[in-house]
Design an enzyme around this catalytic site. Structure first.
Site, PDB file in Angstrom:
ATOM      1  N   ASP A 138      55.562  14.924  56.641  1.00 42.68           N
ATOM      2  CA  ASP A 138      55.910  16.270  56.194  1.00 42.68           C
ATOM      3  C   ASP A 138      54.847  16.952  55.343  1.00 42.68           C
ATOM      4  O   ASP A 138      55.118  17.965  54.736  1.00 42.68           O
ATOM      5  CB  ASP A 138      57.253  16.251  55.448  1.00 42.68           C
ATOM      6  CG  ASP A 138      57.109  15.849  53.991  1.00 42.68           C
ATOM      7  OD1 ASP A 138      56.266  14.981  53.693  1.00 42.68           O
ATOM      8  OD2 ASP A 138      57.846  16.408  53.165  1.00 42.68           O
ATOM      9  N   GLU A 139      53.637  16.405  55.310  1.00 45.96           N
ATOM     10  CA  GLU A 139      52.636  17.089  54.496  1.00 45.96           C
ATOM     11  C   GLU A 139      51.231  16.898  55.042  1.00 45.96           C
ATOM     12  O   GLU A 139      50.938  15.930  55.741  1.00 45.96           O
ATOM     13  CB  GLU A 139      52.694  16.623  53.047  1.00 45.96           C
ATOM     14  CG  GLU A 139      52.233  15.205  52.824  1.00 45.96           C
ATOM     15  CD  GLU A 139      52.514  14.752  51.397  1.00 45.96           C
ATOM     16  OE1 GLU A 139      51.670  15.007  50.534  1.00 45.96           O
ATOM     17  OE2 GLU A 139      53.564  14.145  51.173  1.00 45.96           O
TER      18      GLU A 139
END
Ligand code: DCP
Ligand code: CA
Ligand code: CA
Length: 388
Positions: A138-139
């Site tokens: 997610d990053e």
């Protein structure tokens, strides 16, 4: 923990720029940056797994939701912002989470959905630059110093990315913009959820001086305690310590701490290296002859391999088995599939069959190893380690 104070923000598209308050300021950053500084963006999805579940199950919205198992040994993987108000955070044992929040709703994970969204957001990032380095599902870091759309303002790119992520995934994310990875990462942690924090070159020294040591990326709980004991609680305190002393006390990381509190971090944003295979192995203290015992080890290795594949967001088409006899000969066998897989039961069944058909147990074995290759590199993520 400061997240608890911003629950309402998740409902809106909030542009929070505490360090860049005017348009003039922002364009100056762009100009300054263009000639002397890199422009790095760090993007991180908000309450990722939990937000996805709330997106897909409207009845969960506004409720304290966690993603994770519900057995005795389960821990919270992700907690919605509503759950965090009760002190429920990721890595908390599920039993404890239920005590803290009796109305807690526990949802099982849907890893393949999260993986697909991860690909979706990466596709958005890639519209701006190929210099995208994912840190986890997610990053990611983006180097937009020169970008595909020739945009001067990294802040504007970050705003566009946030809007596109929201349009295309119906999820929010938080971004940090600055001149290097360290500052961008720290910035993105400051205004969650749905925030955007810009640290302009001019603001860097003041920002770092006041930054408390627990906010420094790369300072874990243990280091934090060590630093506090040395009287270091902010960036300004850290700056007073000599390089020699930092290296003496913290080893290699000492140089990193010395640099980052001065705004120096030359690490490149490097797109994921292409991984060819993933493997795990065990060497035994004594030669093993017992089929049942070795099968237990084999299952354990299969579980590790399966977990690594999940962690790395990978799947493969060829499974390998290798084993070593006491005379050090090390045969290998492999089996390929038409389809990519990381399914635990497929891995176990295939490797057990290779094992039963090929290993001459009467000789004894001193090492057992398994691996997977022909990886599907589309979903590849680099190792989830801090590269300092
Ligand atoms: N995750 C996990 N196990 C952990 C930590 C995280 O499975 N111990 C998963 C669930 C998270 C996702 O990874 O949703 C992203 O992790 P983050 O640390 O970025 O946390 P969140 O996205 O959940 O929250 P935040 O809004 O604070 O970023
Ligand atoms: Ca996140
Ligand atoms: Ca994250």
């Amino acid at each position: 923990m400061q997240l608890v104070t911003f629950p309402i923000l998740s409902l809106y598209f909030n542009y929070i720029a505490i360090f860049t308050t005017s348009v003039i300021d922002r364009s100056r950053f762009a100009l300054e940056d263009n000639s002397r500084y890199r422009k790095i963006i760090h993007v991180d999805m908000d309450a990722f797994f939990a937000s996805v579940e709330q997106r897909d199950h409207p009845e969960l919205r506004g409720k304290p939701v966690v993603v994770g198992g519900d057995s005795k040994r389960s821990v919270v993987a992700a907690a919605s912002y509503e759950a965090r108000k009760y002190g429920v955070f990721s890595a908390l044992p599920m039993a404890l989470a239920k005590q803290k929040c009796p109305d807690l709703i526990i949802v099982p994970h849907r890893f393949s959905v999260y993986r697909d969204i991860s690909r979706q957001i990466r596709a958005i990032f890639n519209q701006y630059t190929d210099l995208v380095e994912p840190l986890s599902l997610d990053e990611a870091y983006l180097d937009v110093t020169s970008n595909k759309l020739n945009m001067l303002s990294a802040t504007l790119i970050a705003k566009e990315i946030k809007a596109r992520v929201r349009d295309e995934t119906r999820l929010s994310c938080t971004a940090g913009v600055s001149i290097n990875k360290f500052l961008a990462k720290v910035a993105s942690g400051l205004n969650k959820p749905d925030g955007l924090t810009v640290i302009t070159p001019k603001k860097v020294p003041g920002f770092l001086d006041q930054l408390s040591i627990d906010k420094f990326y790369g300072v874990g709980k243990v280091t934090e305690q060590k630093m506090k004991a040395l009287g270091i609680s902010t960036g300004a305190d850290l700056k007073k310590v000599s390089l020699e002393e930092l290296i003496r006390r913290f080893g290699k990381a000492g140089k990193y701490y010395y640099d980052v509190c001065r705004g120096i971090d030359d690490r490149e944003v490097s797109p994921s290296r292409i991984r060819k295979s993933i493997s795990v192995e065990r060497t035994f203290e004594e030669n093993m002859y017992d089929e049942e015992q070795i099968k237990i080890v084999l299952e354990r290795l299969c579980l590790e391999l399966h977990e690594n594949l999940e962690k790395l967001n990978q799947e493969g088409r060829t499974l390998h088995l290798k084993w070593r006899y006491p005379d050090f000969t090390t045969p290998t066998r492999s089996h390929s599939f038409q389809q990519f897989t990381r399914d635990y039961s497929v891995i176990v069944a295939t490797l057990t069959q290779l094992f039963v058909e090929n290993v001459e147990l009467v000789k004894g074995i001193r090492l057992l190893g398994i691996g997977i290759s022909n990886l599907n590199n589309h979903g590849q993520l680099p190792q989830l380690t801090l590269d300092i």
